[in-house]
Design a protein around this motif. Structure first.
Motif, PDB file in Angstrom:
ATOM      1  N   TYR A   6       0.827  -1.217   0.000  1.00 57.13           N
ATOM      2  CA  TYR A   6       0.000   0.000   0.000  1.00 57.13           C
ATOM      3  C   TYR A   6       0.858   1.262   0.000  1.00 57.13           C
ATOM      4  CZ  TYR A   6      -3.346   3.455   1.843  1.00 57.13           C
ATOM      5  OH  TYR A   6      -4.117   4.556   2.047  1.00 57.13           O
TER       6      TYR A   6
ATOM      7  N   PHE B 275      -5.548   0.106  -1.597  1.00 61.74           N
ATOM      8  CA  PHE B 275      -5.545  -0.616  -0.323  1.00 61.74           C
ATOM      9  C   PHE B 275      -6.128  -2.026  -0.464  1.00 61.74           C
ATOM     10  CE2 PHE B 275      -7.048  -1.357   4.102  1.00 61.74           C
ATOM     11  CZ  PHE B 275      -5.809  -1.284   4.705  1.00 61.74           C
TER      12      PHE B 275
ATOM     13  N   PRO C 156      -6.866   4.481   4.625  1.00 62.99           N
ATOM     14  CA  PRO C 156      -7.253   4.481   3.214  1.00 62.99           C
ATOM     15  C   PRO C 156      -8.611   5.143   2.981  1.00 62.99           C
ATOM     16  CG  PRO C 156      -7.574   2.324   4.169  1.00 62.99           C
ATOM     17  CD  PRO C 156      -6.991   3.167   5.249  1.00 62.99           C
TER      18      PRO C 156
END
Lengths: 289, 385
Positions: free
Chosen positions: A54, A61, A123
């Motif tokens: 990530y 994500f 995220p």
């Protein structure tokens, strides 16, 4: 009242992660009768791999978590392959073997990622929802939803597919399962890798909530294990319920007993287990351990 | 008269055995005097710090700072022509591991110890180090360490009392903020911060609106933070290490607490800011003896050397360990590589002008009694105006 609901929300969010960890414990136990003590450290590896994909590889994500599931699934297969010669020969050695694997994984993580750890940015950047003064993080809703989905998928897999039923058969009677043509080793490998995949899912999701470092598997593993026991070891819905229960229990005892919260959490846990040794959904299909 | 051969053999055997036993029985700390104190080999100094676990970033910075000081001295030829050998041990932030290491460094002949960065671990090691007469300069700041009264224990920075008295003075006296909430953990460091800040507040007639205590490995702070939010304070005092403090601030912002946080050393570190998120730590008030690398010429030189050696930016803990190690090395030089009690006395007598300020040790082992106030603005810690 506000404190009560906010504490509940906070407990449920972490509880969802404990639930995912507990599901991995329960699955391996249900299908092999084995407690995989390396599970907490597989969670940690999952968190590291997901955060690496990530943050460094800049993958979305969700993709990063899928990649982590694949990597840890492979680790699960490796653990099972190494322990396979012990299957049905020496169960205690298998248990100790999983503890050993946990230590190895922690050391490997320190070698690869260093000892300092890292913070993972969330995220889901949206601001928390405000419902009558109770703040709910959008990311936590995502975690809860994923935990629920994972539970449904796993239960369906175990009850509705041939492979799932085979895994169950292996757990109940190793020799009879072999006699009807089930490849026990392959079945166990599958269960180990699904368990590890669940660990990676939990680890990947917990990254943005906490701080990722090589020793994070310890407390997550213990809470997840306690959750699995509380829900009824081996039961998948039990693992979800146990996870949420441990999370909420932890949250409330932190609010009321402050510095003594760990003590209170596990005291309550012990009392529940004494009253109901098989856990809430205790079915005890497995008696090899 | 002739002694029969076998009796003579037995006598020699007994003599050898006695010598071996006598050597084996002498305290491990004493044998170090001969092995590295007055000997010719390298001077052995141990760094004990968490190199793994949640506190490992502290240990990493501290061992870096110590190594930098030793490398610079070695580059200049060491002490009295002898090289300094610095070995790093991992205490995992665990007091039990720490006590085992204390015995190990004593039996391995180390004459001084740098570390640890955790008050609780240092406290556990102190009695053994005192017994073995190994001077120890720690990065911990809890007042409880000072209360042990070991003549072999020194601090490379101010105590919690100094940090929090300076902080309370700024917050209450200068800024006039009186509605303050507290959240601290129940570990060695957090407890020290809790007691010191509470004492400074009550001296000023201020009672905290709420006093929340969390455990050291707690992950969800909803209950404590919601209580704090309901009290509506103007400022939240935080007494917890880097990672946990970062999590607390992150969750506090999510719960809608918008007021600034205030704390000491950990709140000035990059790990705290990264864990909480850069935007969430804006306006955090930090009490620290080392606000940044741009404070003085000495700090600029140190930061440049640190960057060259490790590729990282220097921060408080590296600077503290650098100062502490330099003090030990200076004392070794002035005392002609003394060990034990003599070395401890030499450290106490050392007046040293370091990155944190002027060190002059008192009888309790504390050498510095001032911190400065900084505020995080635009992601950087800067001196408060």
């Amino acid at each position: 009242m506000q404190v009560f609901f906010q504490t509940l929300i906070g407990g449920l969010s972490l509880g969802a992660v404990y639930a995912l960890v507990a599901m991995g414990f329960s699955l391996v136990y249900r299908t092999m009768g084995l407690v995989n003590f390396a599970h907490g450290d597989v969670v940690m590896i999952g968190a590291y791999v997901a955060s690496t994909f990530y943050m460094s590889a800049k993958l979305p994500f969700a993709l990063a978590i899928v990649a982590a599931i694949v990597v840890t699934g492979l680790i699960g297969v490796i653990i099972e392959r190494v322990l396979r010669p012990l299957e049905n020969k020496d169960f205690d050695l298998m248990l100790i073997g999983t503890i050993g694997f946990g230590i190895v994984l922690e050391a490997v993580a320190t070698l690869i990622w260093g000892a300092t750890g890292r913070a993972v940015p969330s995220p889901v950047p949206a601001a928390p929802l405000d419902i009558f003064g109770i703040r709910v993080r959008t990311y936590n809703l995502v975690v809860l939803a994923i935990a629920a989905l994972a539970m449904v998928a796993l239960v369906l897999f175990l009850q509705r597919t041939k492979r799932g039923a085979a895994m169950q058969a292996v757990a109940m009677d190793y020799e009879a399962a072999t006699a009807v043509g089930i490849h026990v080793g392959r079945s166990n490998a599958l269960s180990f890798s699904i368990g590890a995949g669940l660990a990676a899912l939990g680890g990947g999701l917990v990254g943005p909530l906490l701080y990722v470092n090589a020793s994070m598997g310890g407390s997550l593993g213990i809470k997840g294990f306690a959750a699995a026991i509380l829900g009824g070891f081996g039961s998948i819905p039990g693992a979800i319920l146990g996870g949420l229960a441990i999370g909420v229990l932890d949250s409330f005892s932190a609010g009321h007993f402050q510095g003594y919260s760990d003590l209170v959490t596990f005291l309550v846990f012990t009392v529940i287990i004494m009253v109901r040794p098989t856990g809430v959904f205790g079915e005890r299909t497995v008696n090899r351990a | 008269m002739h002694t029969p051969r076998h009796i003579r053999g037995a006598l020699i055997g007994a003599a050898v055995l006695t010598t071996i036993l006598a050597t084996a029985c002498s305290a491990p700390g004493k044998s170090s005097t001969s092995s590295s104190g007055s000997g010719k080999g390298p001077i052995k100094i141990a760094v004990v710090d968490a190199q793994s676990g949640q506190l490992s970033s502290l240990g990493h910075w501290e061992s870096n700072g110590a190594k930098l000081a030793v490398d610079q001295w070695n580059a200049k030829g060491g002490i009295n022509g002898r090289k300094i050998q610095l070995d790093v041990f991992d205490d995992q932030g665990d007091p039990t591991v720490g006590t085992n290491l204390a015995r190990k460094i004593a039996s391995d002949g180390y004459i001084a110890m740098i570390g640890t960065s955790e008050s609780a671990v240092t406290q556990a090691m102190a009695p053994i180090l005192q017994q073995e007469q190994i001077p120890n300069i720690t990065s911990g700041q809890a007042d409880s360490m000072v209360k042990l009264g070991s003549p072999f224990l020194f601090l490379n920075g101010p105590t919690s009392t100094t940090y929090d008295e300076t902080l309370a003075k700024y917050v209450v006296d200068t800024k006039g903020i009186k509605s303050i909430a507290m959240i601290t953990n129940n570990g060695g460091y957090g407890k020290g911060e809790h007691d010191a800040f509470l004492a400074s507040l009550s001296k000023r007639g201020v009672t905290p609106l709420t006093d929340q205590v969390v455990t050291t490995d707690q992950k969800d702070f909803s209950a404590a933070l919601t209580t704090i939010r309901q009290k509506n304070p103007q400022l939240v005092f935080i007494g917890s290490e880097e990672v946990e403090a970062g999590l607390i601030v992150k969750q506090a912002r999510d719960l809608g607490i918008t007021v600034p946080f205030a704390g000491s050393a950990p709140q000035g570190t990059p790990v705290f800011a990264e864990t909480a998120g850069a935007a969430n730590v804006e306006n955090t008030i930090v009490s620290s003896p080392y606000l940044g690398n741009d404070i003085s010429d000495a700090s600029r030189t140190f930061a440049a050397a640190y960057k060259a050696a490790y590729g990282d930016d220097a921060e408080l803990h590296g600077a503290k360990a650098y100062d502490g190690t330099s003090i030990v090395l200076t004392a070794l030089k002035t005392s002609n590589v003394a060990t034990g009690k003599k070395l401890a006395d030499a450290i106490r007598a050392t007046k040293y002008n370091g990155l944190l300020g002027s060190f002059a040790f008192d009888s309790t082992g504390v050498g510095i009694f001032a911190t400065s106030i900084g505020v995080i603005s635009n992601g950087k810690l800067a001196a408060a105006s």
